[in-house]
Design a protein around this motif. Structure first.
Motif, short mmCIF file in Angstrom:
data_model
loop_
_atom_site.label_atom_id
_atom_site.label_comp_id
_atom_site.label_asym_id
_atom_site.label_seq_id
_atom_site.Cartn_x
_atom_site.Cartn_y
_atom_site.Cartn_z
N UNK A 168 14.29 -2.03 -8.92
CA UNK A 168 15.51 -1.79 -8.12
C UNK A 168 16.56 -2.87 -8.38
N UNK A 169 16.23 -3.86 -9.19
CA UNK A 169 17.17 -4.93 -9.50
C UNK A 169 17.16 -6.06 -8.49
N UNK A 170 16.17 -6.10 -7.62
CA UNK A 170 16.07 -7.15 -6.62
C UNK A 170 15.47 -8.40 -7.25
N UNK A 171 16.06 -9.55 -6.95
CA UNK A 171 15.46 -10.80 -7.42
C UNK A 171 14.25 -11.10 -6.55
N UNK A 172 13.09 -11.00 -7.14
CA UNK A 172 11.82 -11.22 -6.46
C UNK A 172 11.13 -12.40 -7.11
N UNK A 173 10.83 -13.42 -6.31
CA UNK A 173 10.13 -14.60 -6.81
C UNK A 173 8.85 -14.76 -6.01
N UNK A 174 7.72 -14.66 -6.69
CA UNK A 174 6.42 -14.85 -6.05
C UNK A 174 5.82 -16.16 -6.53
N UNK A 175 5.29 -16.94 -5.60
CA UNK A 175 4.76 -18.25 -5.96
C UNK A 175 3.41 -18.15 -6.66
N UNK A 176 2.66 -17.11 -6.38
CA UNK A 176 1.40 -16.84 -7.08
C UNK A 176 1.28 -15.33 -7.22
N UNK A 177 0.99 -14.87 -8.42
CA UNK A 177 0.79 -13.43 -8.65
C UNK A 177 -0.64 -13.24 -9.12
N UNK A 178 -1.43 -12.55 -8.30
CA UNK A 178 -2.81 -12.23 -8.63
C UNK A 178 -2.79 -10.98 -9.50
N UNK A 179 -3.19 -11.15 -10.74
CA UNK A 179 -3.19 -10.02 -11.68
C UNK A 179 -4.41 -9.13 -11.47
N UNK A 180 -5.55 -9.76 -11.24
CA UNK A 180 -6.77 -9.02 -10.94
C UNK A 180 -7.72 -9.93 -10.19
N UNK A 181 -8.60 -9.29 -9.41
CA UNK A 181 -9.58 -10.07 -8.67
C UNK A 181 -10.79 -9.21 -8.37
N UNK A 182 -11.94 -9.86 -8.33
CA UNK A 182 -13.17 -9.18 -7.94
C UNK A 182 -14.14 -10.24 -7.42
N UNK A 183 -15.07 -9.79 -6.60
CA UNK A 183 -16.04 -10.71 -6.02
C UNK A 183 -16.91 -11.35 -7.10
N UNK A 184 -17.14 -10.64 -8.21
CA UNK A 184 -18.00 -11.18 -9.27
C UNK A 184 -17.23 -12.02 -10.28
N UNK A 185 -16.00 -11.63 -10.62
CA UNK A 185 -15.25 -12.34 -11.67
C UNK A 185 -14.18 -13.30 -11.15
N UNK A 186 -13.98 -13.33 -9.83
CA UNK A 186 -12.99 -14.23 -9.27
C UNK A 186 -11.57 -13.71 -9.42
N UNK A 187 -10.62 -14.64 -9.58
CA UNK A 187 -9.20 -14.31 -9.57
C UNK A 187 -8.56 -14.70 -10.90
N UNK A 188 -7.73 -13.80 -11.41
CA UNK A 188 -6.90 -14.11 -12.57
C UNK A 188 -5.45 -14.02 -12.14
N UNK A 189 -4.68 -15.08 -12.43
CA UNK A 189 -3.28 -15.11 -12.08
C UNK A 189 -2.43 -14.70 -13.26
#
Length: 192
Positions: A168-189
């Motif tokens: 939509x053209x909105x300036x969105x700034x996220x301090x941390x973006x979780x790309x994927x996560x699972x209980x077995x593999x943890x978190x990928x940013x």
């Protein structure tokens, strides 16, 4: 923001494939020093936008918005999630669905606190499907206020809210973006 990512890795709890519990430092018990650094970072990202108010949603966004507002030297307005007798009837309203709570609610902001003269930074703790952000956009449209950007503490990049807002053209700034996560593999940013 590496400091936030580190805290998520150390203390965040993954439940299933879509819930990230960060209540021990962000939205139940609050790490004030972390929030202060987050406030500084939002200021760095948006300081040249002419912001005169920060808008958030009760309740988890309030602490983050207040810390940011300290650096902008502007007031914080927060949308209430239910009607209150002390708000009155002269309000902007929009419906939203809470992913976390699994229910719909009405977001309410008194007309006294938003006007066409306002340049708004919307700050919230999480962005998943974007329901709260779209309700805020509706409220801002009703008020005539100008959205200059959105600041999110933690974005779930594997859900489509961030993508829709950026398209939509909105300036969105996220301090941390979780790309994927699972209980077995943890978190990928997301690498930015």
């Amino acid at each position: 923001m590496k400091l936030l990512e580190k805290k998520i890795e150390e203390l965040g709890q993954i439940i299933g494939s879509d819930i990230l519990k960060v209540d021990m430092f962000l939205n139940h018990q609050i790490d004030v020093n972390l929030l202060d650094e987050m406030g500084k970072e939002f200021y760095r990202l948006f300081k040249d936008k002419g912001i005169n108010k920060i808008l958030t949603v009760e309740s988890s966004g309030i602490a983050i918005a207040v810390m940011a507002a300290k650096y902008f030297d502007v007031p914080v307005v927060f949308a209430k999630k239910s009607s209150h007798k002390n708000v009155g009837n002269d309000c902007f309203m929009a419906k939203s669905h809470s992913f976390t709570h699994g229910k719909d609610y009405e977001m309410i902001v008194s007309k006294k606190y938003l006007s066409p003269a306002d340049n708004i930074l919307f700050i919230d703790d999480f962005l998943a499907g974007g329901n709260a952000a779209f309700a805020v956009l509706d409220i801002l449209k009703q008020s005539g206020a100008n959205l200059v950007g959105i600041g999110i503490a933690i974005e779930k990049g594997f859900q489509d809210g961030g993508k829709k807002l950026r398209e939509m053209g909105i300036e969105l700034q996220s301090l941390a973006i979780v790309e994927e996560m699972s209980e077995t593999n943890g978190i990928n940013f997301r690498k930015c």
